[in-house]
Design a protein around this motif. Structure first.
Motif, PDB file in Angstrom:
ATOM      1  N   LYS A  11      49.094 -14.160  14.117  1.00  0.00           N
ATOM      2  CA  LYS A  11      49.128 -13.128  15.172  1.00  0.00           C
ATOM      3  C   LYS A  11      50.106 -13.486  16.302  1.00  0.00           C
ATOM      4  O   LYS A  11      50.963 -12.682  16.676  1.00  0.00           O
ATOM      5  N   GLU A  12      49.979 -14.706  16.835  1.00  0.00           N
ATOM      6  CA  GLU A  12      50.827 -15.104  17.970  1.00  0.00           C
ATOM      7  C   GLU A  12      52.292 -15.190  17.560  1.00  0.00           C
ATOM      8  O   GLU A  12      53.180 -14.759  18.297  1.00  0.00           O
ATOM      9  N   TYR A  13      52.532 -15.752  16.384  1.00  0.00           N
ATOM     10  CA  TYR A  13      53.907 -15.909  15.901  1.00  0.00           C
ATOM     11  C   TYR A  13      54.580 -14.546  15.740  1.00  0.00           C
ATOM     12  O   TYR A  13      55.714 -14.332  16.184  1.00  0.00           O
ATOM     13  N   LEU A  14      53.881 -13.601  15.107  1.00  0.00           N
ATOM     14  CA  LEU A  14      54.443 -12.256  14.912  1.00  0.00           C
ATOM     15  C   LEU A  14      54.668 -11.549  16.244  1.00  0.00           C
ATOM     16  O   LEU A  14      55.650 -10.822  16.422  1.00  0.00           O
ATOM     17  N   THR A  15      53.765 -11.784  17.180  1.00  0.00           N
ATOM     18  CA  THR A  15      53.907 -11.177  18.504  1.00  0.00           C
ATOM     19  C   THR A  15      55.100 -11.780  19.242  1.00  0.00           C
ATOM     20  O   THR A  15      55.864 -11.070  19.904  1.00  0.00           O
ATOM     21  N   ASP A  16      55.279 -13.097  19.101  1.00  0.00           N
ATOM     22  CA  ASP A  16      56.440 -13.757  19.729  1.00  0.00           C
ATOM     23  C   ASP A  16      57.748 -13.203  19.170  1.00  0.00           C
ATOM     24  O   ASP A  16      58.692 -12.944  19.919  1.00  0.00           O
ATOM     25  N   LEU A  17      57.802 -13.030  17.844  1.00  0.00           N
ATOM     26  CA  LEU A  17      59.010 -12.454  17.225  1.00  0.00           C
ATOM     27  C   LEU A  17      59.281 -11.066  17.808  1.00  0.00           C
ATOM     28  O   LEU A  17      60.425 -10.706  18.090  1.00  0.00           O
ATOM     29  N   ASP A  18      58.216 -10.293  17.967  1.00  0.00           N
ATOM     30  CA  ASP A  18      58.348  -8.920  18.453  1.00  0.00           C
ATOM     31  C   ASP A  18      58.693  -8.895  19.942  1.00  0.00           C
ATOM     32  O   ASP A  18      59.346  -7.978  20.422  1.00  0.00           O
ATOM     33  N   ARG A  19      58.275  -9.927  20.652  1.00  0.00           N
ATOM     34  CA  ARG A  19      58.576 -10.002  22.091  1.00  0.00           C
ATOM     35  C   ARG A  19      60.080 -10.168  22.296  1.00  0.00           C
ATOM     36  O   ARG A  19      60.632  -9.717  23.295  1.00  0.00           O
ATOM     37  N   GLU A  20      60.729 -10.817  21.330  1.00  0.00           N
ATOM     38  CA  GLU A  20      62.171 -11.071  21.452  1.00  0.00           C
ATOM     39  C   GLU A  20      62.996  -9.798  21.291  1.00  0.00           C
ATOM     40  O   GLU A  20      64.027  -9.642  21.932  1.00  0.00           O
ATOM     41  N   ILE A  21      62.549  -8.894  20.407  1.00  0.00           N
ATOM     42  CA  ILE A  21      63.395  -7.712  20.141  1.00  0.00           C
ATOM     43  C   ILE A  21      62.639  -6.380  20.149  1.00  0.00           C
ATOM     44  O   ILE A  21      63.238  -5.331  19.957  1.00  0.00           O
ATOM     45  N   GLY A  22      61.332  -6.418  20.336  1.00  0.00           N
ATOM     46  CA  GLY A  22      60.572  -5.160  20.244  1.00  0.00           C
ATOM     47  C   GLY A  22      59.605  -4.965  21.391  1.00  0.00           C
ATOM     48  O   GLY A  22      59.881  -5.351  22.525  1.00  0.00           O
ATOM     49  N   ASP A  23      58.448  -4.387  21.082  1.00  0.00           N
ATOM     50  CA  ASP A  23      57.448  -4.090  22.110  1.00  0.00           C
ATOM     51  C   ASP A  23      56.526  -5.274  22.402  1.00  0.00           C
ATOM     52  O   ASP A  23      55.708  -5.214  23.308  1.00  0.00           O
ATOM     53  N   GLY A  24      56.627  -6.323  21.573  1.00  0.00           N
ATOM     54  CA  GLY A  24      55.785  -7.496  21.787  1.00  0.00           C
ATOM     55  C   GLY A  24      54.335  -7.283  21.398  1.00  0.00           C
ATOM     56  O   GLY A  24      53.442  -7.905  21.962  1.00  0.00           O
ATOM     57  N   ASP A  25      54.109  -6.393  20.428  1.00  0.00           N
ATOM     58  CA  ASP A  25      52.705  -6.116  20.069  1.00  0.00           C
ATOM     59  C   ASP A  25      52.454  -6.135  18.554  1.00  0.00           C
ATOM     60  O   ASP A  25      51.363  -5.838  18.102  1.00  0.00           O
ATOM     61  N   HIS A  26      53.461  -6.517  17.769  1.00  0.00           N
ATOM     62  CA  HIS A  26      53.330  -6.424  16.303  1.00  0.00           C
ATOM     63  C   HIS A  26      52.158  -7.268  15.782  1.00  0.00           C
ATOM     64  O   HIS A  26      51.320  -6.783  15.028  1.00  0.00           O
ATOM     65  N   GLY A  27      52.124  -8.518  16.189  1.00  0.00           N
ATOM     66  CA  GLY A  27      51.062  -9.408  15.712  1.00  0.00           C
ATOM     67  C   GLY A  27      49.685  -8.994  16.189  1.00  0.00           C
ATOM     68  O   GLY A  27      48.726  -8.956  15.411  1.00  0.00           O
ATOM     69  N   VAL A  28      49.595  -8.678  17.462  1.00  0.00           N
ATOM     70  CA  VAL A  28      48.313  -8.274  18.062  1.00  0.00           C
ATOM     71  C   VAL A  28      47.778  -7.023  17.376  1.00  0.00           C
ATOM     72  O   VAL A  28      46.602  -6.946  16.999  1.00  0.00           O
ATOM     73  N   ASN A  29      48.656  -6.042  17.193  1.00  0.00           N
ATOM     74  CA  ASN A  29      48.255  -4.785  16.557  1.00  0.00           C
ATOM     75  C   ASN A  29      47.795  -4.984  15.118  1.00  0.00           C
ATOM     76  O   ASN A  29      46.721  -4.523  14.729  1.00  0.00           O
ATOM     77  N   LEU A  30      48.647  -5.676  14.334  1.00  0.00           N
ATOM     78  CA  LEU A  30      48.314  -5.871  12.920  1.00  0.00           C
ATOM     79  C   LEU A  30      47.035  -6.683  12.766  1.00  0.00           C
ATOM     80  O   LEU A  30      46.198  -6.376  11.926  1.00  0.00           O
ATOM     81  N   ALA A  31      46.910  -7.732  13.570  1.00  0.00           N
ATOM     82  CA  ALA A  31      45.716  -8.586  13.472  1.00  0.00           C
ATOM     83  C   ALA A  31      44.452  -7.777  13.761  1.00  0.00           C
ATOM     84  O   ALA A  31      43.428  -7.963  13.105  1.00  0.00           O
ATOM     85  N   ARG A  32      44.542  -6.859  14.720  1.00  0.00           N
ATOM     86  CA  ARG A  32      43.372  -6.025  15.048  1.00  0.00           C
ATOM     87  C   ARG A  32      42.952  -5.221  13.818  1.00  0.00           C
ATOM     88  O   ARG A  32      41.770  -5.123  13.486  1.00  0.00           O
ATOM     89  N   GLY A  33      43.929  -4.657  13.124  1.00  0.00           N
ATOM     90  CA  GLY A  33      43.643  -3.880  11.918  1.00  0.00           C
ATOM     91  C   GLY A  33      43.055  -4.732  10.811  1.00  0.00           C
ATOM     92  O   GLY A  33      42.071  -4.352  10.172  1.00  0.00           O
ATOM     93  N   PHE A  34      43.634  -5.910  10.610  1.00  0.00           N
ATOM     94  CA  PHE A  34      43.164  -6.766   9.516  1.00  0.00           C
ATOM     95  C   PHE A  34      41.836  -7.453   9.846  1.00  0.00           C
ATOM     96  O   PHE A  34      41.082  -7.805   8.936  1.00  0.00           O
ATOM     97  N   GLU A  35      41.540  -7.607  11.127  1.00  0.00           N
ATOM     98  CA  GLU A  35      40.199  -8.096  11.505  1.00  0.00           C
ATOM     99  C   GLU A  35      39.152  -7.073  11.081  1.00  0.00           C
ATOM    100  O   GLU A  35      38.092  -7.415  10.561  1.00  0.00           O
ATOM    101  N   LYS A  36      39.449  -5.797  11.311  1.00  0.00           N
ATOM    102  CA  LYS A  36      38.538  -4.718  10.906  1.00  0.00           C
ATOM    103  C   LYS A  36      38.379  -4.684   9.380  1.00  0.00           C
ATOM    104  O   LYS A  36      37.273  -4.528   8.864  1.00  0.00           O
ATOM    105  N   ILE A  37      39.512  -4.821   8.680  1.00  0.00           N
ATOM    106  CA  ILE A  37      39.467  -4.826   7.215  1.00  0.00           C
ATOM    107  C   ILE A  37      38.584  -5.977   6.729  1.00  0.00           C
ATOM    108  O   ILE A  37      37.740  -5.811   5.850  1.00  0.00           O
ATOM    109  N   SER A  38      38.778  -7.135   7.333  1.00  0.00           N
ATOM    110  CA  SER A  38      38.006  -8.320   6.959  1.00  0.00           C
ATOM    111  C   SER A  38      36.500  -8.091   7.156  1.00  0.00           C
ATOM    112  O   SER A  38      35.686  -8.435   6.298  1.00  0.00           O
ATOM    113  N   GLU A  39      36.164  -7.473   8.283  1.00  0.00           N
ATOM    114  CA  GLU A  39      34.746  -7.170   8.593  1.00  0.00           C
ATOM    115  C   GLU A  39      34.136  -6.211   7.561  1.00  0.00           C
ATOM    116  O   GLU A  39      32.967  -6.313   7.221  1.00  0.00           O
ATOM    117  N   GLU A  40      34.950  -5.268   7.104  1.00  0.00           N
ATOM    118  CA  GLU A  40      34.449  -4.214   6.210  1.00  0.00           C
ATOM    119  C   GLU A  40      34.469  -4.603   4.725  1.00  0.00           C
ATOM    120  O   GLU A  40      33.954  -3.862   3.888  1.00  0.00           O
TER     121      GLU A  40
END
Length: 205
Positions: free
Chosen positions: A18-47
């Motif tokens: 999560k942090e690594y992907l967010t860091d990559l996105d912080r360099e060239i994007g919105d800085g939320d790629h890792g945080v967003n994806l992890a939130r989705g996959f946490e839900k998937i994991s729970e279900e």
């Protein structure tokens, strides 16, 4: 069920990175790629326990809904579109053969292209996905096993992901940087690589 084990492992790896992907996105994007994806996959994991005994097509559809409702930004839309398209293919078959996997992955990529209005060479997840898929398809057509085909696809995915460092971004927030986007790996191509490599690692256990 092997599919659920793979989904669990993919979820774990996305969350772990999560942090690594967010860091990559912080360099060239919105800085939320890792945080967003992890939130989705946490839900998937729970279900996942509720998905026991589901057909692969239904697992894909369930994941589509979970990503759609929990992941913001482009990545949520792209990955959920891919899963929805893949699920539609799986619905037609009673058995998931390597050939069915080829058709499924092909449709998933078409979904990403349609949704993201992107092609290979524009510094997006497609730079990882397309070379990996092409290698996978070729390997399956040559009669290689699913494990071997995914292993070879994973190698191409890595090369594709690394190639995004040298590409000027023309899509999304990164495109605002123009030439300054060179030297940075695209976060979507990295998350795609993590997913493909994890699938390969799990199949080869």
């Amino acid at each position: 069920m092997e599919l659920l084990n793979i989904v669990k492992k993919v979820s774990d790896e996305i969350i772990k990175n999560k942090e690594y992907l967010t860091d990559l996105d912080r360099e060239i994007g919105d800085g939320d790629h890792g945080v967003n994806l992890a939130r989705g996959f946490e839900k998937i994991s729970e279900e996942l326990p509720k998905m026991e005994g589901m057909k692969p097509a239904d697992v894909f559809m369930k994941m589509t809904m979970l990503l759609m409702s929990n992941v913001g930004g482009a990545s949520g839309a792209l990955y959920s579109t891919a899963l929805m398209k893949g699920g539609a293919v799986l619905k037609k078959y009673s058995e998931v053969t390597p050939e069915v996997m080829v058709e499924t992955w092909d449709e998933m990529i078409k979904g990403i292209q349609m949704r993201g209005k992107a092609v290979k060479g524009e510094k997006t997840m497609l730079d990882t996905q397309i070379p990996a898929f092409e290698e996978f398809k070729k390997s399956v057509e040559e009669g290689k096993s699913l494990k071997e085909s995914f292993e070879l696809a994973s190698e191409k995915a890595k090369l594709g992901m690394e190639s995004t460092k040298d590409i000027i971004a023309t899509k999304g927030r990164a495109s605002y940087l123009g030439e300054r986007s060179i030297g940075h790996i695209d976060p979507g191509s990295m998350s795609s690589y993590i997913i493909i490599k994890t699938i390969s690692d799990e199949l080869n256990k």
